[in-house]
Design an enzyme around this catalytic site. Structure first.
Site, PDB file in Angstrom:
ATOM      1  N   SER A 102      -6.245  -9.001  12.614  1.00 38.88           N
ATOM      2  CA  SER A 102      -6.263  -7.699  11.945  1.00 38.88           C
ATOM      3  C   SER A 102      -6.094  -6.595  12.977  1.00 38.88           C
ATOM      4  O   SER A 102      -6.954  -6.384  13.838  1.00 38.88           O
ATOM      5  CB  SER A 102      -7.591  -7.527  11.194  1.00 38.88           C
ATOM      6  OG  SER A 102      -7.838  -6.161  10.947  1.00 38.88           O
ATOM      7  N   SER A 103      -4.990  -5.882  12.876  1.00 43.92           N
ATOM      8  CA  SER A 103      -4.666  -4.854  13.869  1.00 43.92           C
ATOM      9  C   SER A 103      -5.738  -3.774  13.916  1.00 43.92           C
ATOM     10  O   SER A 103      -6.227  -3.407  14.987  1.00 43.92           O
ATOM     11  CB  SER A 103      -3.311  -4.244  13.510  1.00 43.92           C
ATOM     12  OG  SER A 103      -3.009  -3.175  14.336  1.00 43.92           O
TER      13      SER A 103
ATOM     14  N   THR B  52       0.670   1.678  10.406  1.00 41.92           N
ATOM     15  CA  THR B  52      -0.413   2.531   9.895  1.00 41.92           C
ATOM     16  C   THR B  52      -1.756   2.314  10.578  1.00 41.92           C
ATOM     17  O   THR B  52      -2.657   3.134  10.437  1.00 41.92           O
ATOM     18  CB  THR B  52      -0.626   2.269   8.392  1.00 41.92           C
ATOM     19  OG1 THR B  52      -0.857   0.865   8.213  1.00 41.92           O
ATOM     20  CG2 THR B  52       0.557   2.710   7.562  1.00 41.92           C
TER      21      THR B  52
ATOM     22  N   HIS C 175       4.120  -8.021  13.665  1.00 37.40           N
ATOM     23  CA  HIS C 175       3.179  -7.778  12.566  1.00 37.40           C
ATOM     24  C   HIS C 175       3.952  -7.606  11.258  1.00 37.40           C
ATOM     25  O   HIS C 175       4.990  -6.943  11.222  1.00 37.40           O
ATOM     26  CB  HIS C 175       2.363  -6.522  12.879  1.00 37.40           C
ATOM     27  CG  HIS C 175       1.210  -6.287  11.942  1.00 37.40           C
ATOM     28  ND1 HIS C 175       1.386  -5.826  10.663  1.00 37.40           N
ATOM     29  CD2 HIS C 175      -0.127  -6.452  12.097  1.00 37.40           C
ATOM     30  CE1 HIS C 175       0.200  -5.714  10.071  1.00 37.40           C
ATOM     31  NE2 HIS C 175      -0.731  -6.093  10.929  1.00 37.40           N
TER      32      HIS C 175
ATOM     33  N   CYS D 181       0.831  -1.206   0.000  1.00 30.45           N
ATOM     34  CA  CYS D 181       0.000   0.000   0.000  1.00 30.45           C
ATOM     35  C   CYS D 181       0.872   1.265   0.000  1.00 30.45           C
ATOM     36  O   CYS D 181       1.901   1.323   0.681  1.00 30.45           O
ATOM     37  CB  CYS D 181      -0.895  -0.018   1.240  1.00 30.45           C
ATOM     38  SG  CYS D 181      -1.913   1.454   1.385  1.00 30.45           S
TER      39      CYS D 181
ATOM     40  N   CYS E  26      -2.539   5.736   8.650  1.00 25.06           N
ATOM     41  CA  CYS E  26      -3.067   6.013   7.310  1.00 25.06           C
ATOM     42  C   CYS E  26      -4.464   6.622   7.423  1.00 25.06           C
ATOM     43  O   CYS E  26      -5.158   6.442   8.423  1.00 25.06           O
ATOM     44  CB  CYS E  26      -3.088   4.750   6.457  1.00 25.06           C
ATOM     45  SG  CYS E  26      -4.390   3.610   6.885  1.00 25.06           S
TER      46      CYS E  26
ATOM     47  N   GLU F 295       3.541  -5.797   8.669  1.00 21.47           N
ATOM     48  CA  GLU F 295       3.831  -4.428   8.227  1.00 21.47           C
ATOM     49  C   GLU F 295       4.983  -3.835   9.029  1.00 21.47           C
ATOM     50  O   GLU F 295       5.889  -3.209   8.465  1.00 21.47           O
ATOM     51  CB  GLU F 295       2.582  -3.543   8.376  1.00 21.47           C
ATOM     52  CG  GLU F 295       2.846  -2.115   7.914  1.00 21.47           C
ATOM     53  CD  GLU F 295       1.744  -1.149   8.330  1.00 21.47           C
ATOM     54  OE1 GLU F 295       0.554  -1.475   8.154  1.00 21.47           O
ATOM     55  OE2 GLU F 295       2.088  -0.058   8.815  1.00 21.47           O
TER      56      GLU F 295
HETATM   57  S1  SF4 Z   1      -5.104  -0.003   6.417  1.00 30.18           S
HETATM   58 FE1  SF4 Z   1      -4.117   1.839   5.534  1.00 30.18          FE
HETATM   59  S2  SF4 Z   1      -1.989   1.237   5.191  1.00 30.18           S
HETATM   60 FE2  SF4 Z   1      -3.158  -0.662   5.456  1.00 30.18          FE
HETATM   61  S3  SF4 Z   1      -3.724  -1.247   3.399  1.00 30.18           S
HETATM   62 FE3  SF4 Z   1      -5.416  -0.021   4.181  1.00 30.18          FE
HETATM   63  S4  SF4 Z   1      -4.988   2.091   3.484  1.00 30.18           S
HETATM   64 FE4  SF4 Z   1      -3.083   0.905   3.291  1.00 30.18          FE
END
Ligand code: SF4
Length: 406
Positions: free
Chosen positions: A314-315, A247, A177, A149, A285, A179
């Site tokens: 899922s955070s 994010t 995690h 992303c 985000c 990410e």
């Molecule tokens: S939660 Fe935010 S950072 Fe994660 S994929 Fe969706 S838009 Fe992108």
């Protein structure tokens, strides 16, 4: 050797070709009905109030679309996916059913790319992959379809700039995690790059105490064993700090942690040095922020109970559930199978726990009730619609029939 490109991150121009499949797999007519009614549906004493921002975010939309496009683009090739495309079991299972082979993370957190050949296609998930994994796959010479992303890439840029300028990246996130692992690994682009991951304010406070008073380093080493870059030296590496975040964290907590770190650096080194020793950038985000804001608005509008739908790992879904649980009874369910309308039970993951519990009589038998519903950024609408249908069914209401009779 051919001149065929092996790295893609801007789509294959096949959106029209896959749109029908995406609609079939993830669309919900009931969710669209609620949207058209101002996100509220009341039938026979049961009101469902849907948060105005919920479910698939722009990054997830893009990643899922891109994975479908990759399948269409390379029908003959073996396609792998590094871990999960997003944290939703149904979406990952759907990709599996399309012949996409998921490379699972080992207990140690590593991926085995031993089966991948240069003839294959590998999809990188929306969270991204670590720099080391990216380099390993690049060396294989396979086609890489990178769905990372753009909001995650922004965090990477920030963390990389900290490392380049000699700042330790202090990341508010979960060190295990995907990410955050990928984000932290960006410091390795610069010699001597360092990171430290704090999960919450309590962990940030431990670090801040050390910055201010320099005591208890053994405890810190033990506590953050898996959350620091190799060779991290607490005495050396906390003099210049740049704060970033996963994010999908709670935005209020991220901002508070940044303020606390700055305060501690000022307490230790003085205000005059602050600009040279501290940097911060809010990297929550906008999709996460919008979903958290919408939940707060939904709570203010008045609900009696909340149902939050999304993968248990899922955070952002977990954070939505935590926000709800501060104000009303909140149930984090993975999907509609968690609700048994005949037994009038709901099975959910309690906030702050990894375990599921079953709750009986979670909806009042006959009194008017308003149920707030939201879903994490990786939850498809079809799953939201199924859950809403079962909420009504728990009170004996067949929502489709009720709507048809209106
Ligand atoms: S939660 Fe935010 S950072 Fe994660 S994929 Fe969706 S838009 Fe992108």
């Amino acid at each position: 050797m051919t001149d065929e490109p092996t790295y893609f991150r801007k789509g294959f121009g096949l959106k029209d070709a896959i749109q029908g499949a995406l609609t079939e797999d993830y669309h919900s007519a009931l969710v669209e009905e609620l949207r058209s009614r101002g996100y509220v549906l009341s039938i026979d004493g049961v009101t469902v109030r849907l948060a105005k921002e919920f479910g698939f975010c722009y990054g997830v939309d893009r990643a899922v679309e891109y994975a479908y496009e990759a399948r269409r683009k390379f029908p003959e090739r073996k396609i792998w996916l590094v871990g999960e495309i997003i944290h939703n079991p149904h979406v990952n299972a759907k990709l599996s059913s399309m012949g996409v082979v998921i490379i699972r993370r080992s207990e140690e957190g590593t991926f085995d790319f031993g089966g991948v050949t240069s003839d294959d296609v590998v999809i990188l998930p929306a969270f991204g992959v670590t720099k080391a994994d990216f380099d390993r796959l690049g060396a294989v010479g396979c086609v890489l379809v990178d769905t990372t992303c753009g909001s995650v890439l922004n965090v990477w840029k920030r963390v990389e700039s900290y490392a380049r300028d000699g700042f330790t990246a202090l990341i508010h996130g979960k060190h295990f995690h995907e990410e955050t692992k990928a984000t932290a690994s960006q410091v390795t682009k610069h010699p001597g790059g360092r990171y430290l991951v704090v999960r919450d304010m309590a962990e940030a406070r431990l670090v801040c105490e050390f910055i201010e008073h320099g005591q208890g380093v053994e405890h810190l080493r033990e506590r953050f064993l898996k959350a620091v870059s190799p060779g991290f030296d607490f005495e050396r590496d906390l003099a210049h700090i740049g704060v970033a975040n996963q994010t999908t964290m709670l935005s209020g907590e991220s901002l508070a942690i940044a303020a606390e770190v700055r305060r501690s650096l000022v307490a230790r080194y003085g205000e005059a040095d602050a600009a040279e020793r501290f940097r911060s950038f809010d990297t929550i985000c906008s999709a996460t922020q919008d979903r958290q804001d919408a939940v707060l608005r939904m709570l203010e509008e008045g609900i009696d109970v909340a149902v939050v739908i999304g993968g248990y790992n899922s955070s952002n879904t977990n954070h939505l559930a935590a926000l709800c649980a501060e104000r009303v009874p909140a149930y984090h369910v993975e999907d509609a199978a968690c609700i048994d309308p005949l037994a009038r039970t709901i099975r959910h993951k309690a906030v702050g726990s990894q375990d599921q519990v079953v709750v009986a009589n979670w909806l009042p038998a006959s009194a008017p009730v308003t149920v707030g519903v939201t879903a994490g950024a990786s939850t498809p609408n079809v799953k939201v619609g199924e859950v809403i249908g079962l909420i009504f069914q728990t009170r004996g209401i067949e929502v489709t029939a009720a709507l048809a009779g209106r």
